[in-house]
Motif scaffolding. Sequence first.
Motif, mmCIF file in Angstrom:
data_model
loop_
_atom_site.group_PDB
_atom_site.id
_atom_site.type_symbol
_atom_site.label_atom_id
_atom_site.label_comp_id
_atom_site.label_asym_id
_atom_site.label_seq_id
_atom_site.Cartn_x
_atom_site.Cartn_y
_atom_site.Cartn_z
ATOM 1 N N ILE A 1 0.896 -1.218 0.066
ATOM 2 C CA ILE A 1 -0.096 0.091 0.024
ATOM 3 C C ILE A 1 1.036 1.125 -0.127
ATOM 4 O O ILE A 1 1.729 1.288 0.837
ATOM 5 N N THR A 2 0.730 2.106 -1.001
ATOM 6 C CA THR A 2 1.727 3.452 -1.224
ATOM 7 C C THR A 2 0.781 4.520 -0.379
ATOM 8 O O THR A 2 -0.460 4.444 -0.373
ATOM 9 N N GLU A 3 1.463 5.606 -0.437
ATOM 10 C CA GLU A 3 0.793 6.950 0.177
ATOM 11 C C GLU A 3 -0.127 7.190 -0.657
ATOM 12 O O GLU A 3 -1.069 7.669 -0.327
ATOM 13 N N ASP A 4 0.121 7.298 -2.045
ATOM 14 C CA ASP A 4 -0.845 7.798 -3.070
ATOM 15 C C ASP A 4 -2.096 6.818 -3.161
ATOM 16 O O ASP A 4 -3.076 7.477 -2.949
ATOM 17 N N MET A 5 -1.952 5.481 -2.477
ATOM 18 C CA MET A 5 -3.383 4.733 -2.677
ATOM 19 C C MET A 5 -4.194 5.039 -1.209
ATOM 20 O O MET A 5 -5.323 5.295 -1.447
ATOM 21 N N VAL A 6 -3.281 5.581 -0.196
ATOM 22 C CA VAL A 6 -4.064 5.845 0.767
ATOM 23 C C VAL A 6 -4.993 7.286 0.813
ATOM 24 O O VAL A 6 -6.109 7.334 1.163
ATOM 25 N N ILE A 7 -4.203 8.148 0.062
ATOM 26 C CA ILE A 7 -4.580 9.658 -0.100
ATOM 27 C C ILE A 7 -5.835 9.342 -1.052
ATOM 28 O O ILE A 7 -6.890 9.997 -0.767
ATOM 29 N N ARG A 8 -5.643 8.472 -2.295
ATOM 30 C CA ARG A 8 -6.971 8.515 -3.232
ATOM 31 C C ARG A 8 -8.021 7.637 -2.368
ATOM 32 O O ARG A 8 -9.204 8.177 -2.472
ATOM 33 N N ALA A 9 -7.716 6.750 -1.436
ATOM 34 C CA ALA A 9 -8.822 5.898 -0.711
ATOM 35 C C ALA A 9 -9.706 7.059 0.371
ATOM 36 O O ALA A 9 -10.837 7.272 0.476
ATOM 37 N N ARG A 10 -8.865 7.997 0.925
ATOM 38 C CA ARG A 10 -9.271 8.655 2.071
ATOM 39 C C ARG A 10 -9.849 10.009 1.478
ATOM 40 O O ARG A 10 -10.624 10.540 2.028
ATOM 41 N N GLU A 11 -9.197 10.384 0.302
ATOM 42 C CA GLU A 11 -9.607 11.825 0.171
ATOM 43 C C GLU A 11 -10.485 11.835 -1.371
ATOM 44 O O GLU A 11 -11.576 12.232 -1.230
ATOM 45 N N TYR A 12 -9.831 11.413 -2.368
ATOM 46 C CA TYR A 12 -10.484 11.321 -3.485
ATOM 47 C C TYR A 12 -11.672 10.659 -3.583
ATOM 48 O O TYR A 12 -12.781 11.102 -4.275
ATOM 49 N N GLU A 13 -11.831 9.485 -3.326
ATOM 50 C CA GLU A 13 -12.940 8.772 -3.254
ATOM 51 C C GLU A 13 -14.035 9.209 -2.766
ATOM 52 O O GLU A 13 -15.242 8.996 -3.195
ATOM 53 N N ASP A 14 -13.957 9.700 -1.564
ATOM 54 C CA ASP A 14 -15.166 10.667 -0.994
ATOM 55 C C ASP A 14 -15.371 11.815 -1.854
ATOM 56 O O ASP A 14 -16.900 11.939 -1.924
ATOM 57 N N LEU A 15 -14.542 12.530 -2.344
ATOM 58 C CA LEU A 15 -14.985 13.439 -3.234
ATOM 59 C C LEU A 15 -15.799 13.090 -4.410
ATOM 60 O O LEU A 15 -16.903 13.533 -4.880
ATOM 61 N N LEU A 16 -15.215 12.045 -5.054
ATOM 62 C CA LEU A 16 -16.010 11.416 -6.195
ATOM 63 C C LEU A 16 -17.361 10.961 -5.982
ATOM 64 O O LEU A 16 -18.453 11.351 -6.604
ATOM 65 N N GLN A 17 -17.489 10.291 -4.484
ATOM 66 C CA GLN A 17 -19.036 9.719 -4.499
ATOM 67 C C GLN A 17 -19.683 11.014 -4.036
ATOM 68 O O GLN A 17 -20.891 11.011 -4.509
ATOM 69 N N MET A 18 -19.275 11.948 -3.580
ATOM 70 C CA MET A 18 -19.990 13.347 -3.133
ATOM 71 C C MET A 18 -20.544 13.957 -4.194
ATOM 72 O O MET A 18 -21.649 14.236 -4.648
ATOM 73 N N PHE A 19 -19.689 14.192 -5.207
ATOM 74 C CA PHE A 19 -19.938 14.772 -6.415
ATOM 75 C C PHE A 19 -20.668 14.099 -7.386
ATOM 76 O O PHE A 19 -21.690 14.542 -8.149
ATOM 77 N N GLY A 20 -20.549 12.796 -7.390
ATOM 78 C CA GLY A 20 -21.559 11.802 -8.079
ATOM 79 C C GLY A 20 -22.870 11.802 -7.788
ATOM 80 O O GLY A 20 -23.854 11.390 -8.512
ATOM 81 N N GLN A 21 -23.268 12.382 -6.698
ATOM 82 C CA GLN A 21 -24.583 12.185 -6.255
ATOM 83 C C GLN A 21 -25.325 13.422 -6.815
ATOM 84 O O GLN A 21 -26.734 13.624 -6.550
ATOM 85 N N GLY A 22 -24.813 14.573 -7.262
ATOM 86 C CA GLY A 22 -25.399 15.645 -7.981
ATOM 87 C C GLY A 22 -25.884 15.358 -9.347
ATOM 88 O O GLY A 22 -26.332 14.356 -9.827
ATOM 89 N N SER A 23 -25.974 16.395 -10.304
ATOM 90 C CA SER A 23 -26.253 16.225 -11.478
ATOM 91 C C SER A 23 -25.481 15.740 -12.632
ATOM 92 O O SER A 23 -25.941 15.552 -13.744
ATOM 93 N N ILE A 24 -24.118 15.573 -12.260
ATOM 94 C CA ILE A 24 -23.183 15.035 -13.198
ATOM 95 C C ILE A 24 -23.612 13.697 -14.000
ATOM 96 O O ILE A 24 -23.339 13.634 -15.104
ATOM 97 N N PRO A 25 -24.184 12.780 -13.156
ATOM 98 C CA PRO A 25 -24.499 11.559 -13.848
ATOM 99 C C PRO A 25 -25.476 11.668 -14.859
ATOM 100 O O PRO A 25 -25.518 10.689 -15.726
#
Length: 137
Positions: free
Chosen positions: A3-27
Motif C-alpha cells: 500500500i503506497t501513500e498515493d493509494m491511501v490519499i486516493r482512498a481517504r480523500e479522492y474517493e469521498d469527493l468522487l462519491q459526493m460529487f457523483g450524487q449531484g447532476s453530473i451522472p
Amino acid sequence: MDITEDMVIRAREYEDLLQMFGQGSIPDPDDEREVTFRVFSLDQATIIAELYAAIPHAFELRHVDFNLPGPGGGEPGRPAVHGRTPTNKERAKAKYWRDKMTAEGVGDVRDLPRAGKLTDEEVAMINESYQRAIAAE
C-alpha cells in the motif's frame, strides 16, 4: 500488494469527493445546469475532472487565491547559526551557555566566568542563538 501513500490519499480523500460529487447532476448527461465544485487543492480538482472527462459535460478548473497565510517559519530544518547548522553537541553546549546567560542576566557569553575557554566561533554561535531565543519569546 504494498500500500503506497498515493493509494491511501486516493482512498481517504479522492474517493469521498468522487462519491459526493457523483450524487449531484453530473451522472445525468441531459442536465444542463451549471455545477460548481469547490475543493481544497488542484490535485483534487484534477482527479475529479479526469474521472468525469468521458461524460459530455465541460469542466473548467479555476484556482481562487484567498491569500490565506501558509505554513510559516522560514526554511525547513534547523536554523543556521553563525552561517551553518550546529551539530547536536554544539546545540547542547550552546543551550548550556544560554541557560547560564539567562540566569546571570547577561547578553554576551563572554561576560560569564569560564567563557574564556570558548572559541571565537563558539562565542559567536552562542550569542547569536541567545539573541534568536530571546527574540522568539
